[in-house]
Design a protein around this motif. Sequence first.
Motif, mmCIF file in Angstrom:
data_model
loop_
_atom_site.group_PDB
_atom_site.id
_atom_site.type_symbol
_atom_site.label_atom_id
_atom_site.label_comp_id
_atom_site.label_asym_id
_atom_site.label_seq_id
_atom_site.Cartn_x
_atom_site.Cartn_y
_atom_site.Cartn_z
ATOM 1 N N GLY A 85 0.685 -1.038 -0.016
ATOM 2 C CA GLY A 85 -0.184 -0.097 0.116
ATOM 3 C C GLY A 85 0.924 1.359 -0.066
ATOM 4 N N ARG A 86 2.092 1.240 0.008
ATOM 5 C CA ARG A 86 2.854 2.256 -0.178
ATOM 6 C C ARG A 86 3.220 2.885 -1.602
ATOM 7 N NH1 ARG A 86 7.247 -0.423 2.004
ATOM 8 N NH2 ARG A 86 8.397 1.339 2.381
ATOM 9 N N GLU A 87 3.518 4.294 -1.635
ATOM 10 C CA GLU A 87 3.914 4.883 -3.128
ATOM 11 C C GLU A 87 5.377 4.492 -3.207
ATOM 12 O OE1 GLU A 87 1.728 6.076 -5.049
ATOM 13 O OE2 GLU A 87 0.022 5.754 -3.610
ATOM 14 N N ALA A 88 5.678 4.670 -4.440
ATOM 15 C CA ALA A 88 7.130 4.269 -4.733
ATOM 16 C C ALA A 88 8.042 5.392 -4.018
ATOM 17 C CB ALA A 88 7.231 4.545 -6.191
ATOM 18 N N ASN A 89 7.748 6.412 -3.800
ATOM 19 C CA ASN A 89 8.574 7.403 -3.155
ATOM 20 C C ASN A 89 8.792 7.056 -1.673
ATOM 21 O OD1 ASN A 89 6.173 8.561 -2.286
ATOM 22 N ND2 ASN A 89 6.576 10.723 -3.094
ATOM 23 N N ARG A 90 8.034 6.232 -1.011
ATOM 24 C CA ARG A 90 8.108 5.768 0.638
ATOM 25 C C ARG A 90 8.798 4.504 0.319
ATOM 26 N NH1 ARG A 90 2.826 5.346 3.412
ATOM 27 N NH2 ARG A 90 4.213 5.277 5.098
ATOM 28 N N ARG A 91 9.341 3.878 -0.548
ATOM 29 C CA ARG A 91 10.120 2.625 -0.473
ATOM 30 C C ARG A 91 11.691 3.035 -0.335
ATOM 31 N NH1 ARG A 91 6.327 -1.733 -1.270
ATOM 32 N NH2 ARG A 91 4.491 -0.771 -1.874
ATOM 33 N N ARG A 92 12.294 2.020 0.338
ATOM 34 C CA ARG A 92 13.585 2.148 0.499
ATOM 35 C C ARG A 92 14.618 1.078 0.218
ATOM 36 N NH1 ARG A 92 11.935 6.486 1.247
ATOM 37 N NH2 ARG A 92 11.710 7.763 3.113
ATOM 38 N N ASN A 93 14.239 0.354 -0.988
ATOM 39 C CA ASN A 93 14.963 -0.681 -1.636
ATOM 40 C C ASN A 93 16.025 0.188 -2.569
ATOM 41 O OD1 ASN A 93 12.386 -0.376 -3.170
ATOM 42 N ND2 ASN A 93 13.946 -0.795 -4.745
ATOM 43 N N ALA A 94 17.147 -0.618 -2.669
ATOM 44 C CA ALA A 94 18.196 -0.025 -3.591
ATOM 45 C C ALA A 94 17.836 -0.139 -5.170
ATOM 46 C CB ALA A 94 19.508 -1.101 -3.371
ATOM 47 N N VAL A 95 18.137 0.987 -5.905
ATOM 48 C CA VAL A 95 17.587 1.097 -7.351
ATOM 49 C C VAL A 95 17.908 -0.138 -8.155
ATOM 50 C CG1 VAL A 95 17.978 2.539 -9.292
ATOM 51 C CG2 VAL A 95 17.352 3.569 -7.176
ATOM 52 N N VAL A 96 19.200 -0.745 -7.997
ATOM 53 C CA VAL A 96 19.501 -1.930 -8.943
ATOM 54 C C VAL A 96 18.646 -2.820 -8.807
ATOM 55 C CG1 VAL A 96 21.347 -2.855 -7.339
ATOM 56 C CG2 VAL A 96 21.700 -2.994 -9.527
ATOM 57 N N LEU A 97 17.763 -3.073 -7.539
ATOM 58 C CA LEU A 97 17.005 -4.235 -7.312
ATOM 59 C C LEU A 97 15.746 -4.181 -8.082
ATOM 60 C CD1 LEU A 97 17.683 -5.019 -3.566
ATOM 61 C CD2 LEU A 97 19.160 -5.515 -5.168
ATOM 62 N N GLU A 98 15.326 -2.849 -8.252
ATOM 63 C CA GLU A 98 14.000 -2.876 -9.166
ATOM 64 C C GLU A 98 14.107 -2.760 -10.484
ATOM 65 O OE1 GLU A 98 13.655 2.304 -8.946
ATOM 66 O OE2 GLU A 98 13.773 1.155 -7.399
ATOM 67 N N ARG A 99 15.117 -2.780 -10.903
ATOM 68 C CA ARG A 99 15.502 -3.091 -12.706
ATOM 69 C C ARG A 99 15.036 -4.196 -13.067
ATOM 70 N NH1 ARG A 99 16.010 2.031 -14.398
ATOM 71 N NH2 ARG A 99 18.161 2.975 -13.393
ATOM 72 N N PRO A 100 14.359 -4.494 -14.239
ATOM 73 C CA PRO A 100 13.841 -5.744 -14.756
ATOM 74 C C PRO A 100 15.058 -6.617 -14.824
ATOM 75 C CG PRO A 100 13.148 -3.616 -16.217
ATOM 76 C CD PRO A 100 14.100 -3.274 -15.179
ATOM 77 N N ASN A 101 14.441 -8.023 -14.946
ATOM 78 C CA ASN A 101 15.326 -9.201 -14.738
ATOM 79 C C ASN A 101 16.466 -9.166 -15.905
ATOM 80 O OD1 ASN A 101 14.625 -10.352 -12.434
ATOM 81 N ND2 ASN A 101 12.756 -11.333 -13.257
ATOM 82 N N GLY A 102 16.066 -8.734 -17.100
ATOM 83 C CA GLY A 102 16.873 -8.996 -18.218
ATOM 84 C C GLY A 102 17.091 -10.446 -18.459
#
Length: 264
Positions: A85-102
Motif C-alpha cells: 500500500g505504499r507509494e514508490a517514493n516511500r520505498r527504501r530498496n536499492a535502485v539496482v534491485l528494481e530493474r527488470p530481470n533482463g
Amino acid sequence: MRVESASEAAKISGYREALTELLFQLADDELVMGHRDSEWLGLAPDIEEDVAFSSIAQDEVGHSVYFYERLHELGETDSDRLAFGREANRRRNAVVLERPNGDWAYTIARHFFYDVFDQIRLEALSTSGYVPLAHGVTKIRREEHYHLLHMRLWFTRLGSAGGEATERMRRAVRDLWPEIGGLFSLGDAESRLLEFGIIPFGAAELKRRWEQQVRPAFEEAKLPWPGSPAAPDLDGRKGQHTPDLERLLDSMTEVFRLDPAARW
C-alpha cells in the motif's frame, strides 16, 4: 512516577526513526528481490532453476514479512499495507534491485552481488543493540547462505564458460556496475544507526567487506574487475526511484488493490 526529559524523548524518537528507516531498507530490498525472482517461474533455463528460484522467492518474501512485522510492532501499519500500500517514493530498496530481470546472466550477477551484500549486512545486524532484530536475522542468515552458494556457483560458471555465456556475463556486470554502489547506502539514518548501536559499522565498511568477498569470485570467473563501485545518481534509501519501480508495484499490487481491506 518518572517523567521523561525533553532530551530523553528526543533520543527515543531519534532511535525509533533510525530503526524504522533500516527496517524499511531490509524489508523493501527483500520484497523487491522476491518479486523479481518470482518472475522467472516457467521462464528459467531448466526445471531445476524454476524450482530453485520459486523457493528463493518464497524465502525473500518471507524475510520481508519478518521485517514488516517488526515495523508494525514499532507503530507502523500492518505488513500487508506496508508491502502493497505504499507509494514508490516511500520505498527504501536499492535502485539496482528494481530493474527488470533482463537475461539470465544479468539476474545471476545481480543476485550474487546482492546476496554477498545481504550476508554482510545480516552478519553485522546479528550483533545489533536492537535485540528482536539480532535474534531474527539468525534464521534468515542460514537461508541466505544457501542463496549465496547457488548464485556464486552460477556466476563463476557462466563467467568462465567462454563464448556467449561469458560475453553475456561481462555485459551484465557492465550494466549493473553504475548502480551497485546504491546497495551500501544507509540513507539519511546512517549516523544515528551507528550512534545508537543498531548497526556496528556504516556504508564504507559494508562496501569494503563486499569488495573483499566479490573480487575473488571475479578472479574465479575469469572476469575483469571493474573497479570500486561509485555511489549512483539515485539513492533508493532516500526514496529516489525509477519508473521501473512504478511498473513493478503496479504488477505486484494488482490483486491487493482489488480489495485493500481484505487480508492477504
